[in-house]
Motif scaffolding. Structure first.
Motif, PDB file in Angstrom:
ATOM      1  N   VAL A 135      19.569 -59.045  -1.648  1.00 25.06           N
ATOM      2  CA  VAL A 135      20.520 -58.096  -0.761  1.00 25.06           C
ATOM      3  C   VAL A 135      19.369 -57.627  -0.381  1.00 25.06           C
ATOM      4  O   VAL A 135      18.715 -56.941  -0.325  1.00 25.06           O
ATOM      5  CB  VAL A 135      21.213 -58.127  -1.664  1.00 25.06           C
ATOM      6  CG1 VAL A 135      22.552 -56.769  -0.330  1.00 25.06           C
ATOM      7  CG2 VAL A 135      21.733 -58.419  -2.128  1.00 25.06           C
ATOM      8  N   ILE A 136      19.597 -57.875   1.059  1.00 24.24           N
ATOM      9  CA  ILE A 136      18.573 -56.433   1.846  1.00 24.24           C
ATOM     10  C   ILE A 136      19.533 -55.068   2.744  1.00 24.24           C
ATOM     11  O   ILE A 136      20.704 -56.139   3.063  1.00 24.24           O
ATOM     12  CB  ILE A 136      18.044 -57.335   3.109  1.00 24.24           C
ATOM     13  CG1 ILE A 136      17.025 -58.860   2.523  1.00 24.24           C
ATOM     14  CG2 ILE A 136      17.182 -56.261   3.772  1.00 24.24           C
ATOM     15  CD1 ILE A 136      16.087 -59.217   3.643  1.00 24.24           C
ATOM     16  N   ILE A 137      19.549 -54.041   2.911  1.00 23.59           N
ATOM     17  CA  ILE A 137      20.409 -53.029   1.982  1.00 23.59           C
ATOM     18  C   ILE A 137      19.620 -52.569   3.611  1.00 23.59           C
ATOM     19  O   ILE A 137      18.114 -51.866   3.896  1.00 23.59           O
ATOM     20  CB  ILE A 137      20.469 -52.177   0.725  1.00 23.59           C
ATOM     21  CG1 ILE A 137      21.419 -53.394   0.106  1.00 23.59           C
ATOM     22  CG2 ILE A 137      21.629 -51.010   1.684  1.00 23.59           C
ATOM     23  CD1 ILE A 137      21.465 -52.968  -1.039  1.00 23.59           C
ATOM     24  N   LEU A 138      20.233 -52.115   4.518  1.00 21.97           N
ATOM     25  CA  LEU A 138      19.625 -51.627   6.024  1.00 21.97           C
ATOM     26  C   LEU A 138      20.223 -49.977   5.446  1.00 21.97           C
ATOM     27  O   LEU A 138      21.511 -49.692   5.204  1.00 21.97           O
ATOM     28  CB  LEU A 138      20.624 -51.727   6.662  1.00 21.97           C
ATOM     29  CG  LEU A 138      19.624 -53.177   7.949  1.00 21.97           C
ATOM     30  CD1 LEU A 138      20.349 -54.323   6.607  1.00 21.97           C
ATOM     31  CD2 LEU A 138      20.582 -53.858   8.428  1.00 21.97           C
ATOM     32  N   GLY A 139      19.541 -49.130   5.241  1.00 23.03           N
ATOM     33  CA  GLY A 139      19.834 -47.152   5.771  1.00 23.03           C
ATOM     34  C   GLY A 139      19.872 -47.210   3.863  1.00 23.03           C
ATOM     35  O   GLY A 139      20.029 -47.639   2.904  1.00 23.03           O
ATOM     36  N   ALA A 140      18.394 -46.437   3.675  1.00 27.53           N
ATOM     37  CA  ALA A 140      18.331 -45.624   2.297  1.00 27.53           C
ATOM     38  C   ALA A 140      19.608 -44.030   2.230  1.00 27.53           C
ATOM     39  O   ALA A 140      18.583 -42.971   1.769  1.00 27.53           O
ATOM     40  CB  ALA A 140      16.847 -45.329   1.916  1.00 27.53           C
ATOM     41  N   GLY A 141      20.251 -43.779   2.774  1.00 31.47           N
ATOM     42  CA  GLY A 141      21.189 -42.496   2.591  1.00 31.47           C
ATOM     43  C   GLY A 141      22.013 -43.025   1.154  1.00 31.47           C
ATOM     44  O   GLY A 141      21.491 -43.866  -0.036  1.00 31.47           O
ATOM     45  N   ILE A 142      22.969 -41.943   1.218  1.00 31.51           N
ATOM     46  CA  ILE A 142      23.809 -42.072  -0.340  1.00 31.51           C
ATOM     47  C   ILE A 142      24.583 -43.609  -0.297  1.00 31.51           C
ATOM     48  O   ILE A 142      24.231 -43.961  -1.623  1.00 31.51           O
ATOM     49  CB  ILE A 142      24.268 -40.720  -0.264  1.00 31.51           C
ATOM     50  CG1 ILE A 142      24.010 -39.739  -1.070  1.00 31.51           C
ATOM     51  CG2 ILE A 142      25.650 -41.233  -1.679  1.00 31.51           C
ATOM     52  CD1 ILE A 142      24.447 -38.514  -0.957  1.00 31.51           C
ATOM     53  N   SER A 143      25.074 -43.766   0.632  1.00 32.30           N
ATOM     54  CA  SER A 143      25.484 -45.542   0.422  1.00 32.30           C
ATOM     55  C   SER A 143      24.412 -46.730   0.336  1.00 32.30           C
ATOM     56  O   SER A 143      25.303 -47.526  -0.706  1.00 32.30           O
ATOM     57  CB  SER A 143      26.913 -45.481   2.080  1.00 32.30           C
ATOM     58  OG  SER A 143      27.811 -46.512   1.746  1.00 32.30           O
ATOM     59  N   GLY A 144      23.864 -46.526   1.056  1.00 34.88           N
ATOM     60  CA  GLY A 144      23.089 -47.856   0.354  1.00 34.88           C
ATOM     61  C   GLY A 144      22.127 -48.132  -0.232  1.00 34.88           C
ATOM     62  O   GLY A 144      22.739 -48.486  -1.447  1.00 34.88           O
ATOM     63  N   LEU A 145      21.851 -46.436  -1.199  1.00 38.89           N
ATOM     64  CA  LEU A 145      21.696 -46.602  -2.399  1.00 38.89           C
ATOM     65  C   LEU A 145      22.264 -47.247  -3.260  1.00 38.89           C
ATOM     66  O   LEU A 145      22.546 -47.006  -4.707  1.00 38.89           O
ATOM     67  CB  LEU A 145      20.805 -45.322  -2.577  1.00 38.89           C
ATOM     68  CG  LEU A 145      19.427 -45.204  -1.061  1.00 38.89           C
ATOM     69  CD1 LEU A 145      18.969 -43.506  -1.490  1.00 38.89           C
ATOM     70  CD2 LEU A 145      18.107 -46.370  -1.357  1.00 38.89           C
TER      71      LEU A 145
END
Ligand code: FAD
Length: 508
Positions: free
Chosen positions: A4-14
């Motif tokens: 899985v590739i996650i876009l965005g390291a805000g609280i939601s992505g992390l």
């Protein structure tokens, strides 16, 4: 090849990444900024220690973020509201305790109470997951919050209070946002009292060390090597076997699935191949971010507390719509946090930082009637409208008609791309809590597709942490039973007519 590739390291992505890692899934998080945390941002400086210039407050029933903070060892402290607050409404400044501002005119007070109770009753009818399915959805969605306020509020003071509420909660003016979306947000936040309150409400606590620490600790858990900073995603391509994600520098990353935890408002900057479906593509053009400048002003002493004030204030003239004491729990670095919002934020963006500092200090000096506010030790601010990778804050809002026309597309995955981000939560959407909920929901959807879990598991409600206070925000029976001004006038009119008739009859 990543799972899985996650876009965005805000609280939601992390949060999504953490849940996936715990299930043995191989993730890569691509973050545009040179830091994690997104809309949470904690500044560090020897002058003031640390201070939050982004998301900061948490409170009871925000079970996802409280659970996560506990697990990550991030402690909370109580925001002090033990003393008087101040409200500047229609030119007069009054002190008060609790949520309802001091309106000494009994008609005004009746009207405000009635408006709040009417809203709470309407909110109870809104379907929490699918507000666009409410029986009266179209009518409420086509109405702006301004029109709605004019409909339910009789007194000018009630309208002022509700306009402050819209500005401080959504960072927009009431004419920009749909009535249905406001009622839905109130539902997600469990009522006006819960949203506005400090004790027992959404501003009850802050994180020791700052809110960005949640994301820092999440990144450590996931593994720093799996979180790539300074990697803005510019292209997401889907094929039958997987996704290819390209960052600004031209680097490509392959995965089986992608989770976008980027705010919808700025998804338009990413090229999707094949293009997003029509409804999603149009939705992301219709979720603008709010306008806010968060300010923190530091003083040598917390002189306002010495004179019986908590530092909490609201104002219908601004420039600061809402303020809260921001002194550290040990009493060090006395400070006041103040929000400049909506039209005022837009107007003041044209000023220099020095001018804004002056306006903010003059505002406090005027409403608290304390000239010491004019002598700050330090002042910091963050203008979220200037942030390329947020586009504004605290979150997106929905203009008239958007929820009913495009709501179904909000959380729907597009083949191998799933969507997270606080706006997509159905509890505390727009808050850090909603970010965790939406991130974990997206992760569970992907887990299911990877054959790791059944769909029912992905839909289970969050369990509250053992120490969560779940007591509902209290409304006294008296407030609930008081009539509206309209009823009072009608009743008064009937009583007057009956009295006159009796008088007239007895004279005959
Ligand atoms: C001033 C202010 C006050 C607030 N007050 C509170 C509060 O008191 N309590 C509360 O609960 N919430 C508050 N909030 C809201 C809260 O901070 C947010 O709801 C929450 O942090 C959102 O998390 P998120 O992960 O959904 O989104 P974000 O934090 O926005 O994360 C998205 C991430 O995606 C990254 N990104 C963007 N574009 C790309 C790209 N092309 N490629 C890769 N990465 C990209 C961004 O840099 C960001 O890190 C406040 C916010 C602000 C700004």
């Amino acid at each position: 090849m990543h799972d899985v590739i996650i876009l965005g390291a805000g609280i939601s992505g992390l949060s999504a990444a953490k849940l996936l890692c715990e299930q043995g899934i191989n993730v890569l998080v691509l973050e545009a900024r040179d830091r994690v945390g997104g809309r949470t941002c904690t500044l560090h400086d020897p002058q003031f220690g640390y201070t939050d210039v982004g998301g900061a407050y948490v409170g009871p029933t925000q079970n996802c973020i409280l659970r996560l903070a506990k697990e990550l060892g991030v402690e909370t402290y109580l925001v002090d509201d033990s003393q008087y607050s101040l409200a500047e409404i229609q030119g007069s400044v009054r002190r008060f305790s609790g949520v309802i501002p001091p309106i000494y005119n009994p008609i005004g007070l009746l009207d405000l109470n009635h408006a709040i109770r009417t809203i709470d009753k309407m909110v109870a009818e809104i379907p929490q997951e699918t507000p666009w399915k409410h029986s009266n959805a179209k009518q409420l969605d086509c109405m702006t919050a301004k029109e709605f306020i004019e409909k339910i509020a009789w007194a000018e003071s009630t309208r002022s209070f509700l306009n402050i509420f819209i500005r401080t909660v959504f960072c927009v003016e009431a004419h920009e946002i749909s009535a249905l979306s406001v009622l839905w947000a109130i539902k997600c936040g469990q009522g006006i009292d819960r949203i506005c309150n400090i004790a027992g409400g959404a501003q009850e606590r802050k994180f020791v060390g700052g809110a960005q620490m949640i994301s820092e600790r999440l990144a450590e858990r996931i593994g720093r090597d799996r979180v790539r900073l300074k990697s803005p995603v510019v292209r997401v391509e889907q094929e039958a076997e997987g996704v290819t994600v390209t960052s600004e520098g031209g680097e490509t990353f392959k995965g089986q699935f992608a989770i976008s935890a980027v705010p919808h408002a700025i998804l338009q900057r990413i090229h999707f191949h094949p293009p997003l479906p029509a409804m999603k593509g149009q939705l992301i053009q219709r979720m603008p971010m709010g306008s806010v400048i968060k300010t923190v002003t530091f003083y040598e002493r917390a002189f306002w507390k010495e004179r019986g004030f908590s530092g909490c204030s609201m104002s219908d003239t601004g420039p600061v719509d809402f303020s809260i004491d921001d002194t550290k729990p040990d009493g060090s670095h006395p400070a006041i946090m103040g929000f400049i919002q909506a039209d005022t934020a837009r107007r003041m963006s044209l000023d220099t930082l020095e001018r804004r500092k002056e306006y903010v200090c003059k505002h406090y000096a005027k409403i608290f009637k304390m000239k010491e506010f004019l002598e700050p030790q330090d002042y910091v601010e963050m203008n979220w409208m200037e942030e390329t990778y947020s586009g504004g804050c605290y979150s997106s809002s929905f203009g008239p008609g958007v929820l009913t026309s495009f709501g179904e597309a909000l959380r729907q995955p597009v083949d191998r791309i799933h969507f997270a981000g606080t706006e997509l939560a159905n509890e505390w959407a727009g808050y850090m809590d909603g970010a965790v909920q939406a991130g974990e929901r997206a992760a569970r959807e992907v887990l299911h597709k990877l054959g790791k879990t059944g769909p029912a598991e992905g839909l289970q409600p969050e369990l509250p942490p053992a120490n969560a206070s779940l007591a509902p925000a209290e409304t006294s029976w008296l407030l609930g039973a008081l009539p509206s001004v309209d009823t009072l006038l009608r009743f008064g009119g009937i009583a007057l007519a009956a009295g006159l008739a009796w008088l007239f009859q007895s004279k005959l």
